[in-house]
Design a protein around this motif. Structure first.
Motif, PDB file in Angstrom:
ATOM      1  N   VAL A 108       0.852  -1.192   0.000  1.00 53.60           N
ATOM      2  CA  VAL A 108       0.000   0.000   0.000  1.00 53.60           C
ATOM      3  C   VAL A 108       0.889   1.244   0.000  1.00 53.60           C
ATOM      4  N   PRO A 109       0.791   2.105  -1.029  1.00 59.69           N
ATOM      5  CA  PRO A 109       1.647   3.294  -1.080  1.00 59.69           C
ATOM      6  C   PRO A 109       1.181   4.364  -0.098  1.00 59.69           C
ATOM      7  N   SER A 110       2.125   5.101   0.457  1.00 54.03           N
ATOM      8  CA  SER A 110       1.792   6.160   1.401  1.00 54.03           C
ATOM      9  C   SER A 110       2.787   7.303   1.224  1.00 54.03           C
ATOM     10  N   ALA A 111       2.263   8.526   1.121  1.00 53.50           N
ATOM     11  CA  ALA A 111       3.130   9.701   1.009  1.00 53.50           C
ATOM     12  C   ALA A 111       3.771   9.978   2.366  1.00 53.50           C
ATOM     13  N   VAL A 112       5.071  10.228   2.371  1.00 47.84           N
ATOM     14  CA  VAL A 112       5.798  10.468   3.615  1.00 47.84           C
ATOM     15  C   VAL A 112       6.767  11.632   3.420  1.00 47.84           C
ATOM     16  N   ALA A 113       7.167  12.213   4.543  1.00 49.54           N
ATOM     17  CA  ALA A 113       8.246  13.191   4.557  1.00 49.54           C
ATOM     18  C   ALA A 113       9.497  12.478   5.059  1.00 49.54           C
TER      19      ALA A 113
END
Length: 358
Positions: A108-113
Motif C-alpha cells: 500500500v503506497p503512502s506519502a511520507v516526509a
C-alpha cells in the motif's frame, strides 16, 4: 446574591436559553482549539521535538531572491557544517535533509516526509541507523504497520525500529533514516531542503555563529514560523476562535443589558429601600458568573467527550490547554461583556420607583 439566585429561579426559560447559547459557543471554541492543536502537531511535531534530540539551534541558508527562509528553500552544504563545528560553544552539528517520498507498506503506497541524517547523527531518534528507520505513527492510517516490519522505497527495503507519536511534518508521517539509505532509495536529489542542526554548550553565541557561517540561525520553536502551511492553518483557526470569543462576550453583554433594562423598576425600588449600588453590581456580576460557569462548563464537558472519541479519527489534542484555557478565557470575556450592564445599574435613579408605583 439574594436577588441573582431568585432571578435565576424565576426566569428559568430565559436563563436556560442564554446558558445554552454560551454552552454552544464554548463547545465550538474548545473543539476548534483541540483541532487547531491537532493540526499544528501534524504539521510540526517532528520539528517541535528536535530539542529532545539535543538540537538547540537550526541553521538555514540565505534564501534565493523572492523566497523566504524555510526548511524547503534551505540548502546548507557540507562546508557549512564544518564551519559550524569550529565556532566556539558548538559541541556538535549535523545536516538534516528533508524531502518528500512514497513508501510502500505491505504493497500500500503512502506519502511520507523523509528526514535524512548521517549515520550516527546526534539528532537522530533512537533506532535510526543503516537499514533501520523510525516512522511517524500516522502512517498506520493508510496501512497496517507494526514495529519490526519493513517498508520499502522503490527497491530499497528498511526495517521499522519504532513508530513515533511525534513524527509528522506538513500532515505527512515522517520517516527518519540515514543518508545512505535515502540515497540508495533514490530519495535525495533536486528539491531536497537541507538545514544544519546544532548542539550548543557554554560560551555559545548565535551572532558569532551567524557571522562565521552566514546562516540564518533560529531555535526550533522560532523556526516553526518558516513552515508556511503551519502559519496559514494556525492563523485561520486562531482568528475563528478569537471571533467566537468576541461573539460570546457580545452575547452575554447584550443579554444582561436587556435583562437590566427590564428590571430597572425593581432595581430602583431596591435602591429606594437603601440597597447600595455596590451590592447590586456584585449581585449582577455574580449572576453572570453563575451563568457562564454553568453554560461554559457544560459546553466544555460535551467538547471533551466528543474530542476523546474524535482523537482516533481526526487530528485532535485533548489536554488542559485545549479545554480549561478556552473555558477560562470565555469566562473572563463573558464577565467583561456583562460589565456593560453595570453602567445602567449604577445610573438607576431611586425616584424611578415612585414613578413606577403611580
Amino acid at each position: 446574591m439574594f436577588l441573582a439566585t431568585r432571578d435565576l429561579a424565576y426566569a428559568k426559560g430565559r436563563f436556560a436559553l442564554i446558558g445554552g447559547v454560551i454552552a454552544l459557543i464554548t463547545l465550538l471554541v474548545v473543539m476548534l482549539t483541540g483541532l487547531a492543536a491537532g493540526l499544528g502537531k501534524e504539521s510540526v511535531s517532528a520539528i517541535d521535538t528536535l530539542p529532545s534530540h539535543g538540537v538547540d539551534q537550526i541553521g538555514f541558508s540565505a534564501p534565493a531572491k523572492g523566497q523566504k527562509v524555510g526548511y524547503d528553500s534551505s540548502h546548507v552544504e557540507a562546508k557549512d557544517i564544518d564551519k559550524i563545528k569550529s565556532v566556539k560553544g558548538v559541541t556538535d552539528a549535523s545536516p538534516l535533509t528533508i524531502t518528500q517520498g512514497r513508501a510502500s507498506v505491505s504493497g500500500v503506497p503512502s506519502a511520507v516526509a523523509v528526514f535524512a541524517v548521517p549515520d550516527g547523527s546526534f539528532a537522530a531518534p533512537k533506532g535510526v541507523k543503516n537499514g533501520s528507520v523510525v516512522v511517524g505513527k500516522t502512517i498506520t492510517k493508510d496501512a497496517a504497520l507494526k514495529e519490526g516490519e519493513s517498508i520499502s522505497f522503490n527497491n530499497k527495503s528498511v526495517r521499522v525500529a519504532k513508530l513515533s507519536d511525534d513524527a509528522s511534518y506538513q500532515h505527512q508521517p515522517v520517516v527518519w533514516m540515514t543518508e545512505s539509505d535515502a540515497k540508495a532509495a533514490g530519495l535525495l536529489g533536486q528539491g531536497s531542503g537541507t538545514v544544519a542542526l546544532v548542539k550548543t554548550g557554554s560560551g555559545f553565541s548565535k551572532d558569532a555563529l551567524t557571522s562565521a557561517t552566514g546562516l540564518d540561525v533560529q531555535d526550533p520553536k522560532t523556526s516553526l514560523s518558516t513552515i508556511s502551511a503551519y502559519q496559514a492553518e494556525n492563523g485561520s483557526l486562531t482568528l475563528m476562535r478569537v471571533m467566537l470569543m468576541l461573539v460570546s462576550a457580545l452575547v452575554v453583554g447584550a443579554f444582561f443589558t436587556v435583562w437590566t433594562i427590564q428590571r430597572t423598576p425593581d432595581l430602583a425600588v431596591l435602591k429606594a429601600m437603601g440597597a447600595h449600588t455596590g451590592y447590586l453590581v456584585r449581585d449582577a456580576m455574580g449572576q453572570a458568573a453563575i451563568l457562564l460557569l454553568i453554560g461554559g462548563g457544560l459546553g466544555t464537558i460535551v467538547a471533551t467527550v466528543l474530542g476523546y472519541f474524535a482523537q482516533g479519527t481526526v487530528p485532535f489534542v485533548l489536554s488542559l490547554t485545549t479545554t480549561l484555557v478556552p473555558l477560562a478565557l470565555l469566562f473572563v470575556l463573558g464577565l467583561l461583556g456583562a460589565l456593560v450592564s453595570v453602567r445602567r445599574i449604577v445610573t438607576v435613579d431611586p425616584n424611578t420607583a415612585l414613578g413606577a408605583a403611580r
